[in-house]
Design a protein around this motif. Structure first.
Motif, PDB file in Angstrom:
ATOM      1  N   UNK A 171       0.852  -1.186   0.000  1.00 38.48           N
ATOM      2  CA  UNK A 171       0.000   0.000   0.000  1.00 38.48           C
ATOM      3  C   UNK A 171       0.884   1.231   0.000  1.00 38.48           C
ATOM      4  N   UNK A 172       0.431   2.277  -0.694  1.00 37.73           N
ATOM      5  CA  UNK A 172       1.233   3.502  -0.774  1.00 37.73           C
ATOM      6  C   UNK A 172       0.322   4.713  -0.934  1.00 37.73           C
ATOM      7  N   UNK A 189       5.528  -1.911   1.847  1.00 30.02           N
ATOM      8  CA  UNK A 189       5.743  -2.929   0.823  1.00 30.02           C
ATOM      9  C   UNK A 189       6.599  -4.053   1.386  1.00 30.02           C
ATOM     10  N   UNK A 190       6.510  -5.232   0.759  1.00 30.52           N
ATOM     11  CA  UNK A 190       7.423  -6.313   1.161  1.00 30.52           C
ATOM     12  C   UNK A 190       8.864  -5.908   0.924  1.00 30.52           C
ATOM     13  N   UNK A 191       9.763  -6.500   1.663  1.00 32.01           N
ATOM     14  CA  UNK A 191      11.177  -6.168   1.537  1.00 32.01           C
ATOM     15  C   UNK A 191      11.661  -6.391   0.110  1.00 32.01           C
ATOM     16  N   UNK A 192      12.269  -5.384  -0.458  1.00 31.07           N
ATOM     17  CA  UNK A 192      12.809  -5.484  -1.804  1.00 31.07           C
ATOM     18  C   UNK A 192      11.831  -5.152  -2.904  1.00 31.07           C
ATOM     19  N   UNK A 193      10.549  -4.988  -2.592  1.00 29.57           N
ATOM     20  CA  UNK A 193       9.548  -4.691  -3.618  1.00 29.57           C
ATOM     21  C   UNK A 193       9.620  -3.213  -4.006  1.00 29.57           C
ATOM     22  N   UNK A 195       7.815   0.069  -6.484  1.00 31.38           N
ATOM     23  CA  UNK A 195       6.594   0.533  -7.120  1.00 31.38           C
ATOM     24  C   UNK A 195       6.645   0.227  -8.610  1.00 31.38           C
ATOM     25  N   UNK A 196       5.579  -0.368  -9.133  1.00 30.62           N
ATOM     26  CA  UNK A 196       5.528  -0.712 -10.545  1.00 30.62           C
ATOM     27  C   UNK A 196       5.084   0.466 -11.396  1.00 30.62           C
ATOM     28  N   UNK A 197       5.426   0.406 -12.674  1.00 33.13           N
ATOM     29  CA  UNK A 197       5.032   1.480 -13.590  1.00 33.13           C
ATOM     30  C   UNK A 197       3.521   1.553 -13.732  1.00 33.13           C
ATOM     31  N   UNK A 198       2.832   0.392 -13.717  1.00 31.56           N
ATOM     32  CA  UNK A 198       1.383   0.409 -13.838  1.00 31.56           C
ATOM     33  C   UNK A 198       0.738   1.079 -12.631  1.00 31.56           C
ATOM     34  N   UNK A 199       1.342   0.916 -11.457  1.00 31.37           N
ATOM     35  CA  UNK A 199       0.817   1.571 -10.265  1.00 31.37           C
ATOM     36  C   UNK A 199       0.961   3.082 -10.391  1.00 31.37           C
TER      37      UNK A 199
END
Length: 268
Positions: A171-172, A189-193, A195-199
């Motif tokens: 969540x952001x 976010x989970x560790x290492x995750x 933000x995606x471009x689609x987000x």
């Protein structure tokens, strides 16, 4: 398909009934005494197993095949078109008892299936009840965060924490700064995750349009207060679930609390 699954199919169940009756015929023929061969013990076993495994239909098929086999192979009077009263009674009793066995096993299977269905419904209902209860608790905690907010970034971070991991995998909150530029403010976010471009693209569209955007993997809601869109809150689904229509309402409610924090006079 495995052998076990094949035997559980409807053709497999009837095949088992036929094989069991054929086995009963062979084994009964091998009995040394004629009186033993005229007993239907092995055929009762064939009917019982067929009905236990397959239910009413295979049980009745085994009953019919067993009665026909007894009449043709092991009852001389019937085979020669005569009809001895004791043989008639014996065969009639076999058919009645075997049919009863089949009916009882069919009823047992239906009862077990109904019981299993009730258990599944109970589990689904309990899970939904627990989910609703948790959501009310999370929104109550979010309201407490808004009431106690002193630092905007910290308060918004706490609100994003409420969504993970029970509701979303990440969540952001993205908010407009004093110059109107959209930028990340808080994220869980989970560790290492990352933000995606689609987000990010969905966040930009939602802030521009002021309307929520939802897909099975992503929910983005606008953060609106006093008629202004202050940013957007994004929820990314966990790997083992997808969002449903009823999830949008909770996301909007949680986003509303984040918007109240952003609109507070403590923002700086």
């Amino acid at each position: 398909m495995t052998l076990f699954a094949l035997l559980q199919s409807w053709p497999g169940r009837f095949f088992i009934a036929i094989v069991l009756v054929a086995g009963a015929v062979v084994l009964t023929t091998m009995l040394p005494e004629e009186e033993e061969r005229r007993n239907a013990t092995l055929f009762f076993g064939a009917v019982m197993v067929s009905a236990w495994w397959g239910g009413l239909g295979p049980g009745l098929v085994a009953t019919f095949l067993s009665a026909s086999s007894i009449a043709f192979f092991f009852t001389p009077s019937l085979r020669t078109f005569g009809l001895a009263s004791d043989d008639q009674i014996r065969l009639s009793l076999f058919v009645a008892v075997a049919a009863l066995i089949s009916a009882l096993n069919g009823a047992r299977q239906r009862a077990e299936a109904h019981h299993a269905d009730l258990l599944i419904r109970e589990k689904i209902g309990r899970a939904r009840s627990e989910s609703v209860e948790w959501r009310y608790t999370a929104l109550a905690e979010a309201a407490g965060v808004v009431a106690r907010a002193r630092d905007v970034a910290t308060a918004v971070q706490r609100i994003t924490n409420l969504a993970v991991p029970r509701f979303a995998g990440a969540s952001a909150v993205h908010a407009r700064d004093e110059r109107g530029t959209l930028a990340p403010l808080a994220a869980t976010r989970p560790s290492g995750a990352e933000r995606g471009e689609d987000e990010w693209a969905a966040v930009a569209r939602v802030v521009e349009s002021g309307s929520a955007n939802m897909t099975p993997r992503l929910i983005v809601v606008p953060l609106t207060a006093a008629g202004r869109t202050l940013g957007a809150m994004a929820f990314v689904a966990a790997a083992d679930r997808t969002f449903r229509d009823e999830d949008l309402g909770f996301a909007q409610n949680l986003g509303h609390h984040a918007a109240l924090v952003l609109a507070s006079p403590n923002r700086h």
